[in-house]
Design a protein around this motif. Structure first.
Motif, short mmCIF file in Angstrom:
data_model
loop_
_atom_site.label_atom_id
_atom_site.label_comp_id
_atom_site.label_asym_id
_atom_site.label_seq_id
_atom_site.Cartn_x
_atom_site.Cartn_y
_atom_site.Cartn_z
N LEU A 364 0.86 -1.32 0.01
CA LEU A 364 -0.14 0.03 -0.08
C LEU A 364 0.68 1.29 -0.09
O LEU A 364 1.96 1.23 0.62
N LYS A 365 0.60 2.36 -0.81
CA LYS A 365 1.18 3.55 -0.83
C LYS A 365 0.65 4.63 -0.15
O LYS A 365 -0.69 4.69 -0.10
N LYS A 366 1.09 5.65 -0.03
CA LYS A 366 0.73 6.99 0.16
C LYS A 366 0.32 7.67 -0.96
O LYS A 366 0.42 7.44 -1.86
N ALA A 367 -0.35 8.97 -0.64
CA ALA A 367 -0.73 9.60 -1.85
C ALA A 367 0.26 10.20 -2.94
O ALA A 367 0.14 10.43 -4.22
N ASN A 368 1.51 10.18 -2.13
CA ASN A 368 2.64 10.88 -2.99
C ASN A 368 3.32 9.61 -3.42
O ASN A 368 4.38 9.95 -3.88
N GLY A 369 2.88 8.72 -3.42
CA GLY A 369 3.64 7.24 -4.03
C GLY A 369 4.84 6.61 -3.06
O GLY A 369 5.05 5.61 -3.52
N ASP A 370 4.75 7.17 -2.02
CA ASP A 370 5.74 6.27 -1.01
C ASP A 370 5.14 5.33 -0.47
O ASP A 370 3.80 5.18 -0.27
N VAL A 371 5.76 4.24 -0.07
CA VAL A 371 5.30 2.98 0.59
C VAL A 371 4.67 3.31 2.04
O VAL A 371 5.37 4.30 2.79
N TRP A 372 3.55 2.88 2.29
CA TRP A 372 2.81 3.49 3.73
C TRP A 372 3.37 2.49 4.83
O TRP A 372 3.53 1.36 4.35
N GLN A 373 3.87 3.18 5.73
CA GLN A 373 4.58 2.23 6.76
C GLN A 373 4.37 2.83 8.16
O GLN A 373 4.02 4.05 8.31
N TRP A 374 4.40 1.97 9.05
CA TRP A 374 4.49 2.20 10.45
C TRP A 374 5.23 1.25 11.24
O TRP A 374 5.61 0.35 10.91
N ASP A 375 5.46 1.56 12.79
CA ASP A 375 6.11 0.46 13.62
C ASP A 375 5.23 -0.04 14.33
O ASP A 375 5.60 -0.98 15.27
N LEU A 376 3.91 -0.10 14.28
CA LEU A 376 3.02 -0.55 15.27
C LEU A 376 2.91 -2.01 14.89
O LEU A 376 2.30 -2.36 13.68
N TRP A 377 3.42 -3.04 15.46
CA TRP A 377 3.47 -4.61 15.29
C TRP A 377 5.07 -4.71 14.89
O TRP A 377 5.69 -5.42 15.82
N GLN A 378 5.13 -4.47 13.74
CA GLN A 378 6.62 -4.71 13.24
C GLN A 378 7.11 -3.31 12.69
O GLN A 378 6.66 -2.40 12.15
N ALA A 379 8.50 -3.42 12.96
CA ALA A 379 9.30 -1.99 12.70
C ALA A 379 9.31 -1.80 11.31
O ALA A 379 9.60 -2.55 10.41
N GLY A 380 8.85 -0.40 10.95
CA GLY A 380 8.74 -0.09 9.30
C GLY A 380 8.00 -1.03 8.48
O GLY A 380 8.37 -0.81 7.33
N MET A 381 6.97 -1.69 9.36
CA MET A 381 6.25 -2.69 8.21
C MET A 381 5.32 -1.99 7.19
O MET A 381 4.92 -0.92 7.19
N GLY A 382 5.15 -2.61 6.07
CA GLY A 382 4.16 -2.25 4.84
C GLY A 382 3.04 -3.31 4.98
O GLY A 382 3.46 -4.35 5.47
N ILE A 383 2.14 -2.98 4.14
CA ILE A 383 1.06 -4.01 4.06
C ILE A 383 0.79 -4.18 2.67
O ILE A 383 0.81 -3.31 1.51
N VAL A 384 0.62 -5.55 2.36
CA VAL A 384 0.46 -6.10 0.96
C VAL A 384 -1.03 -5.59 0.36
O VAL A 384 -1.94 -5.48 1.04
N ASP A 385 -0.95 -5.18 -0.97
CA ASP A 385 -1.97 -4.48 -1.38
C ASP A 385 -2.62 -5.66 -2.21
O ASP A 385 -2.28 -6.13 -3.51
#
Length: 770
Positions: A364-385
């Protein structure tokens, strides 16, 4: 969401517009369209400068009415949509000056033109209605729009369902936001939010919106069930049926029938637990320990730390703990076990798969094209689209490698904390995807298992779900505490889920958080092993029974073997679920809707249509349950009691209130060592308290769900007529509680402490005299 300030006033900043009359009616292409201005029309000048609502009524299948209402329909189409059955029943509407009516199956709809009102009748009996305020367009303080629906809540009417909810079983008086959250079982949040509810008056309502649906169940307007969504359109279905079971059959016909789980999945599952330290030696110690103690074990599950820390998911075994995973799995499978491993749809930044997925646009991406990430659960994790077909294929390829290694099933954990500030590959609306994500995630995994293992072998252990998710069993109740209170809330969640179309449900025996006392653990064992699926799992401590006390070992063995013997009965119930959508674990109201005492019961349930289970949830060992009218036989003691009353007595850990309904036939197996065996071989048909003139039936299947035999019995006075079709199989008929019979046809008759046994073979017709 509340829009009013008491009964008379509107909350500050809101403007509520609702239809006053039906000004025009169009009947075109199996649709009845109503044009309903939000003002009484006295002259032509009144047709100017006012909002008007349009309602479109249709029927995709008999006994189901679709209601679609809108203020403005020119908005951009947003996706995804629930996969709901389409079709068109000819309505043959009857139009009169003051009303319009039509019928679908047994549901009749009467539309009154002035004042606006729509009433729904089931087999001639009113079930609910939409009054003038029953559909509304609302303007909010920030100029946002909402659509609101209201259905009348009758005197004595109870509302159930709305997914897996741990709050009170009867939803009247509750505010429910249908929005998946990872909130544990001790909160109003839910992992499995389903915008479908059922009424004890004999109908259901599906609000066909994947985004957040806000329900006010007799909580804002106390005589209404209210639901609202943001936007300019609202769509929902009124689902009828001759009884509550038929309502579930029609609902699952609309949204999908549950698959039939493999027979082995009904056996006991044992896990490593979550944050414990383990390696192959630990696993073998547990597995061998169960075998040494004669406890049947069906599945071994590896939880999160089968992968390296900070790398979830990389789908690779932690070689420090499991240096030879393929060989290890082979050794475990040689012990007769199936293997399950934990997965989720998140890719930690430290995982070597992160760059691979990010470069190919699979996260999943942000509106600017960056990968959406956060640290809740796994550090720097992304989510499969999972809206990206390439991402689905990529994700499947990682799981397929595990299947090739010997894994049989996946615990599809998580899938609830899905952000809305993201962009999806296919342009899906992120608010509509938040709940729907769980459906796509589990569908991808389940369909892979079907492709690789065959339809009769596919099963997941899922936590999150959305409408239609019942097609991908099984589901478990999430993170519960090791207390009696959490045991009760878990059961409430399971009963609510079963009235939301889900056929199978499990929970962490003994609780997930903390470690249960031996007392709680042993009582939870009986509950867990009399659920459709049974798993020993925890957070920070192991869940092997000998770590609690030696009696826990005996309790585990006793109920594990009991469940295995019950498998011919349980699997026949599951085959019925696959055909009808009626769940395996059933709230009492589903079987005894005619008995108002059953309508509020949430600490007992029916396991199939014939077995009543009331888990013990107190340290005093007191089992309490309500038995509806009729004769009930305690399954373990064979004591017969008269229903229509409450039962209360003390039970040791080897027992609990477990009663067989009168006029029941249970198919009981001979193999107590495993759940997957030939159910027709040497089966015993146990017949309980036949009622004069009322036929009792049962059938038995093979492990693929194919019917291999059936029995019918009817009692008339002192005579029992029986017909059994079992091809060439040997079997036994047991008349529970009967002391003497004279058989007028072939069969070896013997008396046992449980009743009279007749040993037979093949197809038989018998006339028995009591």
């Amino acid at each position: 969401m509340k829009f009013t300030d008491g009964f008379w006033l509107t909350k500050e900043g809101f403007d509520i517009q609702h239809p006053r009359i039906v000004r025009d009616v169009a009947v075109i292409d199996e649709k009845v369209t109503l044009y309903a201005p939000c003002k009484d029309i006295q002259h032509r000048g009144d047709t100017l400068n006012l909002p008007s609502l349009t309602l479109e009524l249709s029927s995709p299948m008999e006994n189901v009415i679709k209601v679609k209402a809108w203020h403005h329909k020119g908005g951009r189409k947003k996706t995804p949509d629930f996969d709901v059955k389409t079709g068109a029943v000819s309505l043959q509407a009857e139009r009169k000056e003051e009303s319009t009516s039509f019928q679908s199956g047994d549901i009749k709809v009467v539309i009154e033109h002035k004042p606006f009102n729509i009433t729904f009748y089931q087999a001639g009996k009113k079930i609910t209605n939409i009054d003038q305020k029953g559909v509304a367009w609302i303007k909010g303080p920030q100029k946002e729009s909402y659509m609101r629906g209201q259905l009348n809540l009758g005197v004595g009417e109870n509302i159930y369902g709305l997914g897996e909810r741990f709050t009170p079983f009867v939803k009247n008086g509750q505010i429910v936001d249908v929005w998946n959250e990872d909130g544990g079982t001790s909160s109003e949040q839910s992992y499995k939010n389903i915008p479908f509810y059922m009424s004890n008056l004999g109908y259901g309502v599906l609000v066909n919106h994947p985004e957040n649906v806000s329900f006010e169940v007799g909580s804002e307007a106390v005589s209404k069930t209210q639901f609202s969504v943001e936007g300019e359109q609202l769509e929902y279905y009124i689902v009828g049926g001759s009884n509550l079971k038929d309502v579930l059959t029609n609902y699952t016909e609309l949204t999908g029938k549950p698959a039939l789980p493999p027979a082995w999945s009904y056996g006991l599952w044992l896990t490593t637990s979550f944050t414990t330290d383990y390696n192959e030696e630990t696993v073998n110690h547990f597995v061998d320990g169960m075998a040494e103690r004669d406890i049947p074990l069906s599945v071994f599950h590896f939880d999160c730390f089968w992968m390296k820390e900070f790398e979830w998911c990389n789908f690779e075994w932690d070689k420090d703990a499991f240096p030879e995973p393929e060989a290890m799995l082979k050794r475990l499978k040689e012990k007769g076990l199936k293997i399950c491993v934990w997965i989720n749809p998140y890719i930690a930044e430290k995982s070597k798969l992160f760059d691979e997925a990010a470069e190919q646009g699979f996260l999943l991406k942000k509106a600017n094209g960056d990968v959406w990430q956060w640290d809740l659960w796994q550090a720097g994790m992304g989510i499969v689209d999972f809206t990206n077909p390439g991402a689905c294929d990529w994700y499947r390829s990682k799981l397929k490698a595990l299947l090739d290694m010997g894994v049989d099933s996946f615990k599809t954990d998580f899938g609830e904390r899905i952000p809305t500030d993201v962009v999806y590959f296919d342009g899906s609306d992120p608010n509509r995807m938040h709940n729907y994500y769980a459906y796509q995630y589990n569908k991808v995994v389940f369909e892979l298992l079907e492709e690789e293992r065959g339809k009769q072998e596919a099963v997941v252990f899922a936590r999150s779900a959305a409408v239609g998710g019942q097609q991908f069993p099984v589901h478990w109740g999430g993170d519960c505490n090791a207390t009696y209170e959490s045991m009760a809330e878990s059961l409430r969640g399971g009963l609510s889920l079963s009235l939301s179309g889900f056929g199978y449900w499990s929970h962490d025996i003994g609780g997930f958080e903390n470690t249960a006392s031996p007392d709680v653990f042993k009582r939870w064992l009986a509950f867990g092993l009399l659920s459709s699926h049974s798993r020993l799992h925890g957070s920070s401590s192991y869940r092997v029974p000998w770590l609690f006390d030696e009696e826990a070992v005996e309790v585990t063995k006793h109920f594990s073997k009991l469940k295995n013997r019950l498998m011919p009965y349980l699997y026949s119930v599951s085959v019925e679920n696959n055909r009808t959508g009626v769940p395996v674990m059933r709230p009492m109201v589903l079987e005894f809707a005619q008995d108002p005492n059953s309508h509020v019961l949430d600490r007992q349930y029916m396991l199939g249509g014939n077995l009543l289970v009331a888990p013990i949830m107190n340290e005093d060992g007191i089992g309490s349950c309500y038995l509806p009218h009729g004769k009930w036989t305690h399954y373990l003691t064979k004591e017969v009691v008269e229903g229509g009353t409450w039962m209360k007595e003390n039970y040791d850990y080897m027992s609990l209130p477990l009663f067989v309904r009168e006029n029941s036939i249970l198919a009981i197996g001979q193999d107590e060592t495993r759940p997957d065996y030939d159910f027709a071989e040497n089966v015993t048909f146990e017949i309980y308290q036949l009622v004069d003139g009322k036929e009792a039936t049962a059938f038995v299947t093979d492990i693929n769900g194919t019917v291999k035999g059936e029995i019918k019995a009817v009692k008339n006075g002192s005579t029992i007529s029986m017909e059994v079709n079992m091809e060439d199989a040997d079997y036994t008929v047991l008349l529970s509680g009967v002391e003497n019979i004279s058989a007028t046809t072939a069969g070896v008759v013997e008396q046992s402490e449980k009743g009279v046994k007749i040993k037979l073979s093949g197809t038989q017709k018998l006339e028995l005299t009591l």
